[in-house]
Design a protein around this motif. Structure first.
Motif, PDB file in Angstrom:
ATOM      1  N   UNK A  46       0.827  -1.209   0.000  1.00 58.31           N
ATOM      2  CA  UNK A  46       0.000   0.000   0.000  1.00 58.31           C
ATOM      3  C   UNK A  46       0.858   1.254   0.000  1.00 58.31           C
ATOM      4  N   UNK A  47       1.877   1.284   0.857  1.00 61.59           N
ATOM      5  CA  UNK A  47       2.679   2.494   1.004  1.00 61.59           C
ATOM      6  C   UNK A  47       4.068   2.380   0.388  1.00 61.59           C
ATOM      7  N   UNK A  52      12.153  -1.077   8.159  1.00 60.58           N
ATOM      8  CA  UNK A  52      11.797  -1.665   9.454  1.00 60.58           C
ATOM      9  C   UNK A  52      11.821  -0.661  10.610  1.00 60.58           C
ATOM     10  N   UNK A  53      12.414   0.513  10.408  1.00 63.69           N
ATOM     11  CA  UNK A  53      12.434   1.502  11.491  1.00 63.69           C
ATOM     12  C   UNK A  53      11.050   2.104  11.733  1.00 63.69           C
ATOM     13  N   UNK A  54      10.119   1.837  10.852  1.00 60.54           N
ATOM     14  CA  UNK A  54       8.747   2.333  11.014  1.00 60.54           C
ATOM     15  C   UNK A  54       7.921   1.452  11.959  1.00 60.54           C
ATOM     16  N   UNK A  55       8.443   0.293  12.312  1.00 62.28           N
ATOM     17  CA  UNK A  55       7.685  -0.659  13.124  1.00 62.28           C
ATOM     18  C   UNK A  55       7.206  -0.085  14.465  1.00 62.28           C
ATOM     19  N   UNK A  56       8.024   0.650  15.232  1.00 60.14           N
ATOM     20  CA  UNK A  56       7.502   1.187  16.503  1.00 60.14           C
ATOM     21  C   UNK A  56       6.285   2.100  16.322  1.00 60.14           C
ATOM     22  N   UNK A  62      -1.428   0.774  15.962  1.00 62.21           N
ATOM     23  CA  UNK A  62      -2.315  -0.363  16.242  1.00 62.21           C
ATOM     24  C   UNK A  62      -2.733  -0.403  17.710  1.00 62.21           C
ATOM     25  N   UNK A  63      -1.883   0.031  18.619  1.00 63.91           N
ATOM     26  CA  UNK A  63      -2.267   0.086  20.033  1.00 63.91           C
ATOM     27  C   UNK A  63      -3.406   1.096  20.225  1.00 63.91           C
ATOM     28  N   UNK A  64      -3.274   2.256  19.601  1.00 63.67           N
ATOM     29  CA  UNK A  64      -4.336   3.259  19.667  1.00 63.67           C
ATOM     30  C   UNK A  64      -5.612   2.741  19.011  1.00 63.67           C
ATOM     31  N   UNK A  65      -5.459   2.130  17.861  1.00 64.68           N
ATOM     32  CA  UNK A  65      -6.614   1.581  17.157  1.00 64.68           C
ATOM     33  C   UNK A  65      -7.305   0.512  17.996  1.00 64.68           C
ATOM     34  N   UNK A  66      -6.518  -0.303  18.711  1.00 61.38           N
ATOM     35  CA  UNK A  66      -7.107  -1.318  19.586  1.00 61.38           C
ATOM     36  C   UNK A  66      -7.993  -0.666  20.650  1.00 61.38           C
ATOM     37  N   UNK A  67      -7.489   0.390  21.276  1.00 62.46           N
ATOM     38  CA  UNK A  67      -8.259   1.061  22.330  1.00 62.46           C
ATOM     39  C   UNK A  67      -9.564   1.628  21.769  1.00 62.46           C
ATOM     40  N   UNK A 105       1.297   9.310   9.952  1.00 60.68           N
ATOM     41  CA  UNK A 105       2.238   9.144  11.054  1.00 60.68           C
ATOM     42  C   UNK A 105       3.292   8.065  10.822  1.00 60.68           C
ATOM     43  N   UNK A 106       2.976   7.066  10.027  1.00 57.26           N
ATOM     44  CA  UNK A 106       3.901   5.948   9.867  1.00 57.26           C
ATOM     45  C   UNK A 106       4.568   5.965   8.494  1.00 57.26           C
TER      46      UNK A 106
END
Length: 108
Positions: A46-47, A52-56, A62-67, A105-106
């Motif tokens: 997609x992008x 791999x430095x984008x992983x954090x 995804x943590x925000x999306x989970x909440x 952001x990513x």
């Protein structure tokens, strides 16, 4: 590609629900399993990124999306829908939020 990632996550969530897990646990498992799968598919297809430095930042999104997803899921389940339909109802919001956050952001 977003459809594949969404379907993958929903199948993992549904498997958890059908196995008898509470919806919040099934959602957490779907998110954890989906993160690595989605990092490579979204990043590459997609992008157009293999960095791999984008992983954090990806994991943080995804943590925000989970909440957000969990709050919506609780709300929709509270309105009377079962967890499988409730999660389907949450998907337009969570998918849109994830895409926008990934874009700005990513994978900017």
């Amino acid at each position: 590609m977003g459809v594949l990632n969404t379907a993958f996550g929903y199948v993992v969530f549904a498997a958890g629900i059908l196995a008898g897990l509470p919806s919040g646990i099934a959602l957490a498992i779907a998110m954890v399993i989906g993160v690595m799968f989605n990092f490579f598919t979204l990043g590459r297809l997609v992008f157009d990124s293999r960095d791999p430095t984008r992983l954090p930042r990806f994991v943080a999104v995804y943590a925000l999306t989970y909440v957000v997803n969990l709050m919506l899921l609780r709300l929709v389940e509270g309105a009377g829908l079962g967890p499988l339909l409730a999660q389907l109802a949450c998907l337009p919001v969570t998918v849109s939020l994830t895409f926008v956050l990934m874009r700005f952001l990513v994978f900017r």
